[in-house]
Scaffold this motif. Structure first.
Motif, PDB file in Angstrom:
ATOM      1  N   TRP A   6       0.813  -1.212   0.000  1.00 38.06           N
ATOM      2  CA  TRP A   6       0.000   0.000   0.000  1.00 38.06           C
ATOM      3  C   TRP A   6       0.844   1.257   0.000  1.00 38.06           C
ATOM      4  N   GLU A  16      -1.762  -1.038  -5.430  1.00 39.93           N
ATOM      5  CA  GLU A  16      -2.913  -1.061  -4.512  1.00 39.93           C
ATOM      6  C   GLU A  16      -3.330   0.349  -4.123  1.00 39.93           C
ATOM      7  N   TYR A  17      -2.355   1.186  -3.830  1.00 39.41           N
ATOM      8  CA  TYR A  17      -2.674   2.564  -3.447  1.00 39.41           C
ATOM      9  C   TYR A  17      -3.321   3.309  -4.611  1.00 39.41           C
ATOM     10  N   TRP A  41      -9.866   1.293   8.135  1.00 34.10           N
ATOM     11  CA  TRP A  41      -8.691   0.493   7.800  1.00 34.10           C
ATOM     12  C   TRP A  41      -8.754  -0.837   8.528  1.00 34.10           C
ATOM     13  N   GLN A  43      -6.521  -4.059   8.051  1.00 32.87           N
ATOM     14  CA  GLN A  43      -5.396  -4.701   7.376  1.00 32.87           C
ATOM     15  C   GLN A  43      -4.382  -5.096   8.428  1.00 32.87           C
ATOM     16  N   VAL A  62       1.452   5.484   4.827  1.00 34.58           N
ATOM     17  CA  VAL A  62       0.230   5.273   4.033  1.00 34.58           C
ATOM     18  C   VAL A  62      -0.876   6.207   4.543  1.00 34.58           C
TER      19      VAL A  62
END
Length: 147
Positions: A6, A16-17, A41, A43, A62
């Motif tokens: 990310w 992914e980002y 979030w 993850q 991130v």
């Protein structure tokens, strides 16, 4: 998926980002808004055996990247803890720090007492409902109360 997948800090080209960024921007355009109210979030499973300090560093990068986006406008980030009493719970030491030592816009929804399915990794459906409808909501209320 690892947190490093990310991270767009180096060249802004994390796949992914970029997908996240493009999809959020498109969704907001569709409904006529420019910013999100919060970022949820969930993850960390893939990072369960990673160095917590390294995870924290990348997560904060991130988070900063999302906050710097036009749509992110430093929106609060509600972080879902991973299941307790599993191999994943080591990451919760990082997640639980957000409430006490990190930027005020990062808040944790705690997972104490929530059950996991037979994989030992994922919450049961009932536990996910509790996490979403009650605990993430409580985290959101803590954000609103701090404003």
């Amino acid at each position: 998926m690892l947190i490093t997948e990310w991270d767009a800090a180096d060249d802004g080209q994390s796949h992914e980002y970029n997908v996240l960024n493009n999809e959020v921007a498109a969704a907001l355009e569709t409904i006529g808004l420019e910013t999100v109210d919060a970022i949820l979030w969930g993850q960390g499973e893939s990072n369960a055996h990673s160095d917590p300090a390294a995870y924290k560093s990348v997560f904060l990068q991130v988070a900063a990247n999302m906050g710097a986006e036009t749509w992110g406008h430093n929106a609060p980030i509600l972080v879902m803890e991973l299941p307790q009493n599993t191999d994943l719970s080591a990451m919760n030491a990082v997640h639980s720090q957000w409430d006490e030592t990190e930027p005020a816009h990062i808040v944790t929804a705690h997972s104490d007492g929530l059950s996991v399915d037979s994989s030992g990794v994922h919450f049961t459906g009932e536990a996910l409902q509790e996490m979403g409808y009650v605990r993430m909501w409580d985290a959101w209320q803590r954000v609103l109360a701090s404003k």
